[in-house]
Scaffold this motif. Structure first.
Motif, PDB file in Angstrom:
ATOM      1  N   VAL A  78      40.010  49.141   8.140  1.00  0.00           N
ATOM      2  CA  VAL A  78      39.466  48.073   8.988  1.00  0.00           C
ATOM      3  C   VAL A  78      38.159  47.555   8.384  1.00  0.00           C
ATOM      4  N   ALA A  79      37.302  48.503   7.952  1.00  0.00           N
ATOM      5  CA  ALA A  79      36.026  48.098   7.342  1.00  0.00           C
ATOM      6  C   ALA A  79      36.277  47.265   6.084  1.00  0.00           C
ATOM      7  N   GLU A  80      37.295  47.643   5.317  1.00  0.00           N
ATOM      8  CA  GLU A  80      37.597  46.897   4.089  1.00  0.00           C
ATOM      9  C   GLU A  80      38.050  45.467   4.411  1.00  0.00           C
ATOM     10  N   ILE A  81      38.826  45.300   5.461  1.00  0.00           N
ATOM     11  CA  ILE A  81      39.277  43.955   5.858  1.00  0.00           C
ATOM     12  C   ILE A  81      38.063  43.063   6.118  1.00  0.00           C
ATOM     13  N   VAL A  82      37.074  43.622   6.843  1.00  0.00           N
ATOM     14  CA  VAL A  82      35.867  42.844   7.150  1.00  0.00           C
ATOM     15  C   VAL A  82      35.063  42.586   5.878  1.00  0.00           C
ATOM     16  N   ASP A  83      34.892  43.637   5.064  1.00  0.00           N
ATOM     17  CA  ASP A  83      34.104  43.506   3.828  1.00  0.00           C
ATOM     18  C   ASP A  83      34.684  42.431   2.914  1.00  0.00           C
ATOM     19  N   ARG A  84      35.992  42.244   2.979  1.00  0.00           N
ATOM     20  CA  ARG A  84      36.620  41.276   2.086  1.00  0.00           C
ATOM     21  C   ARG A  84      36.675  39.877   2.694  1.00  0.00           C
ATOM     22  N   GLY A  85      35.917  39.694   3.788  1.00  0.00           N
ATOM     23  CA  GLY A  85      35.682  38.337   4.292  1.00  0.00           C
ATOM     24  C   GLY A  85      36.628  37.842   5.365  1.00  0.00           C
ATOM     25  N   HIS A  86      37.405  38.748   5.940  1.00  0.00           N
ATOM     26  CA  HIS A  86      38.373  38.326   6.949  1.00  0.00           C
ATOM     27  C   HIS A  86      37.876  38.651   8.354  1.00  0.00           C
ATOM     28  N   GLU A  87      38.552  38.057   9.307  1.00  0.00           N
ATOM     29  CA  GLU A  87      38.235  38.280  10.712  1.00  0.00           C
ATOM     30  C   GLU A  87      39.160  39.366  11.259  1.00  0.00           C
ATOM     31  N   VAL A  88      38.606  40.229  12.128  1.00  0.00           N
ATOM     32  CA  VAL A  88      39.429  41.255  12.774  1.00  0.00           C
ATOM     33  C   VAL A  88      39.578  40.935  14.258  1.00  0.00           C
ATOM     34  N   GLY A  89      40.819  40.928  14.724  1.00  0.00           N
ATOM     35  CA  GLY A  89      41.119  40.778  16.143  1.00  0.00           C
ATOM     36  C   GLY A  89      41.896  41.995  16.619  1.00  0.00           C
ATOM     37  N   SER A  90      42.331  41.931  17.861  1.00  0.00           N
ATOM     38  CA  SER A  90      43.016  43.063  18.494  1.00  0.00           C
ATOM     39  C   SER A  90      44.511  42.794  18.620  1.00  0.00           C
ATOM     40  N   HIS A  91      45.302  43.810  18.276  1.00  0.00           N
ATOM     41  CA  HIS A  91      46.756  43.742  18.502  1.00  0.00           C
ATOM     42  C   HIS A  91      47.132  44.730  19.613  1.00  0.00           C
ATOM     43  N   GLY A  92      46.099  45.098  20.443  1.00  0.00           N
ATOM     44  CA  GLY A  92      46.314  46.116  21.467  1.00  0.00           C
ATOM     45  C   GLY A  92      46.278  47.505  20.856  1.00  0.00           C
ATOM     46  N   HIS A  93      46.452  48.528  21.681  1.00  0.00           N
ATOM     47  CA  HIS A  93      46.300  49.885  21.152  1.00  0.00           C
ATOM     48  C   HIS A  93      47.632  50.543  20.816  1.00  0.00           C
ATOM     49  N   LEU A  94      48.596  50.468  21.722  1.00  0.00           N
ATOM     50  CA  LEU A  94      49.827  51.243  21.518  1.00  0.00           C
ATOM     51  C   LEU A  94      51.065  50.363  21.345  1.00  0.00           C
ATOM     52  N   HIS A  95      50.866  49.090  21.017  1.00  0.00           N
ATOM     53  CA  HIS A  95      51.982  48.199  20.699  1.00  0.00           C
ATOM     54  C   HIS A  95      53.012  48.114  21.826  1.00  0.00           C
ATOM     55  N   GLN A  96      52.493  47.924  23.038  1.00  0.00           N
ATOM     56  CA  GLN A  96      53.383  47.751  24.189  1.00  0.00           C
ATOM     57  C   GLN A  96      53.462  46.273  24.556  1.00  0.00           C
ATOM     58  N   ARG A  97      54.651  45.836  24.993  1.00  0.00           N
ATOM     59  CA  ARG A  97      54.783  44.451  25.447  1.00  0.00           C
ATOM     60  C   ARG A  97      53.920  44.255  26.695  1.00  0.00           C
ATOM     61  N   VAL A  98      53.187  43.139  26.716  1.00  0.00           N
ATOM     62  CA  VAL A  98      52.239  42.921  27.813  1.00  0.00           C
ATOM     63  C   VAL A  98      52.959  42.835  29.152  1.00  0.00           C
ATOM     64  N   TYR A  99      54.150  42.186  29.161  1.00  0.00           N
ATOM     65  CA  TYR A  99      54.823  42.015  30.456  1.00  0.00           C
ATOM     66  C   TYR A  99      55.414  43.325  30.984  1.00  0.00           C
ATOM     67  N   GLU A 100      55.335  44.384  30.208  1.00  0.00           N
ATOM     68  CA  GLU A 100      55.754  45.688  30.713  1.00  0.00           C
ATOM     69  C   GLU A 100      54.556  46.505  31.221  1.00  0.00           C
ATOM     70  N   LEU A 101      53.356  45.913  31.107  1.00  0.00           N
ATOM     71  CA  LEU A 101      52.143  46.578  31.596  1.00  0.00           C
ATOM     72  C   LEU A 101      51.715  45.936  32.916  1.00  0.00           C
ATOM     73  N   THR A 102      50.746  46.563  33.576  1.00  0.00           N
ATOM     74  CA  THR A 102      50.107  45.952  34.748  1.00  0.00           C
ATOM     75  C   THR A 102      48.768  45.392  34.279  1.00  0.00           C
ATOM     76  N   PRO A 103      48.129  44.518  35.076  1.00  0.00           N
ATOM     77  CA  PRO A 103      46.791  44.054  34.675  1.00  0.00           C
ATOM     78  C   PRO A 103      45.854  45.225  34.385  1.00  0.00           C
ATOM     79  N   GLU A 104      45.974  46.302  35.147  1.00  0.00           N
ATOM     80  CA  GLU A 104      45.076  47.452  34.948  1.00  0.00           C
ATOM     81  C   GLU A 104      45.404  48.189  33.649  1.00  0.00           C
ATOM     82  N   SER A 105      46.689  48.446  33.395  1.00  0.00           N
ATOM     83  CA  SER A 105      47.002  49.204  32.170  1.00  0.00           C
ATOM     84  C   SER A 105      46.805  48.337  30.925  1.00  0.00           C
ATOM     85  N   PHE A 106      46.997  47.004  31.059  1.00  0.00           N
ATOM     86  CA  PHE A 106      46.704  46.105  29.937  1.00  0.00           C
ATOM     87  C   PHE A 106      45.206  46.136  29.615  1.00  0.00           C
TER      88      PHE A 106
END
Ligand SMILES: [Zn+2]
Length: 276
Positions: free
Chosen positions: A68-96
């Motif tokens: 992750v640090a290398e991605i930033v060091d090489r000039g790119h932006e880091v965003g979030s893909h969530g933590h455990l790769h679960q489909r959002v519509y299978e979560l609740t607002p709280e678990s999301f």
């Protein structure tokens, strides 16, 4: 005009809804490929003078903070893909919200404190989970790239260009993935749709949108340029999505990257450059 090359940083075995050999309980036992394949992608972007947005899975950030640090060091932006790769519509607002928070903590531990963008696994913010936009705004995200103008995973009637989505916690900028109208349908210019399309055609589609003042977003995964991807038996639709026309994709992607200009999504949306 600048466009977005986005990367969902995950392992080859992060397949939504998979049971059997790729079930969550087996992830720690499967061979990891993500560091080498992401580095190869970073090298490809460098060679093409392209910068991108890397939506990193928190599960990956926890295990490979140096990547992750290398991605930033090489000039790119880091965003979030969530933590455990679960489909959002299978979560609740709280678990999301919890999944976002756990991912954010893993990214912060890897040195990335300013995370503004989110990409849902399998484009899973759709009519079944529009509440997620408010959760994102409340959690401090300013943009999202999870609503696909395609059938099955999204809705063909969703806007095809960046637009603001209002929530009670403020606006979130939505940046949809590029689609091409073909065979009477919106064909994704991500995943299998991007892999099966000739680079010259992808570049012409991008030029057409850019001529109308619209920036586009492409999406790729590190496992798509793996020279020797592990093979497992998947149901037919998933097998197609994951294995169709991987051969030569790195070379075709290079032609696309050389054929247009790519910058991080936050910058394309006009946000101030990141401080990290
Ligand atoms: Zn993913």
């Amino acid at each position: 005009m600048r466009n977005c090359l986005t990367v969902d940083v995950e392992e080859w075995f992060h397949v939504c809804g998979s049971e059997g050999p790729l079930a969550f309980g087996r992830w720690n036992t499967l061979p990891s490929r993500v560091v080498d394949t992401t580095r190869d992608l970073l090298n490809l972007l460098d060679a093409c003078s392209a910068r991108g947005t890397f939506f990193v899975l928190g599960w990956i950030a926890e295990r490979y903070p140096a990547l992750v640090a290398e991605i930033v060091d090489r000039g790119h932006e880091v965003g979030s893909h969530g933590h455990l790769h679960q489909r959002v519509y299978e979560l609740t607002p709280e678990s999301f919200a919890r999944d976002l928070e756990t991912c954010r903590a893993a990214l912060a531990a890897a040195g990335v404190r300013d995370v503004r963008g989110y990409r849902a696994p399998e484009w899973s913010i759709n009519g079944r989970s529009l509440w997620a936009l408010e959760t994102l705004a409340r959690a401090g995200f300013t943009f999202d790239s999870s609503m696909a103008p395609m059938r099955i995973v999204g809705d063909p009637d969703y806007p095809k260009q960046p637009h603001a989505r209002s929530t009670s916690c403020g606006d979130v900028m939505e940046f949809p993935p590029l689609v091409d109208r073909r065979f009477g349908q919106n064909m994704p210019m991500v995943g299998w749709g991007l892999r099966m399309t000739a680079p010259g055609r992808v570049i012409r589609i991008i030029e057409d949108r850019n001529a109308r003042g619209i920036p586009v977003a492409l999406a790729v995964h590190p496992w798509e340029i793996d020279p020797d991807p592990p093979r497992v038996k998947l149901p037919p639709a998933k097998n197609f999505a994951h294995y169709f026309r991987l051969g030569g994709f790195r070379r075709r992607l290079e032609r696309i990257l050389r054929g247009a200009t790519f910058a991080p999504m936050g910058e394309v949306l006009g946000l101030s450059p990141l401080s990290t």
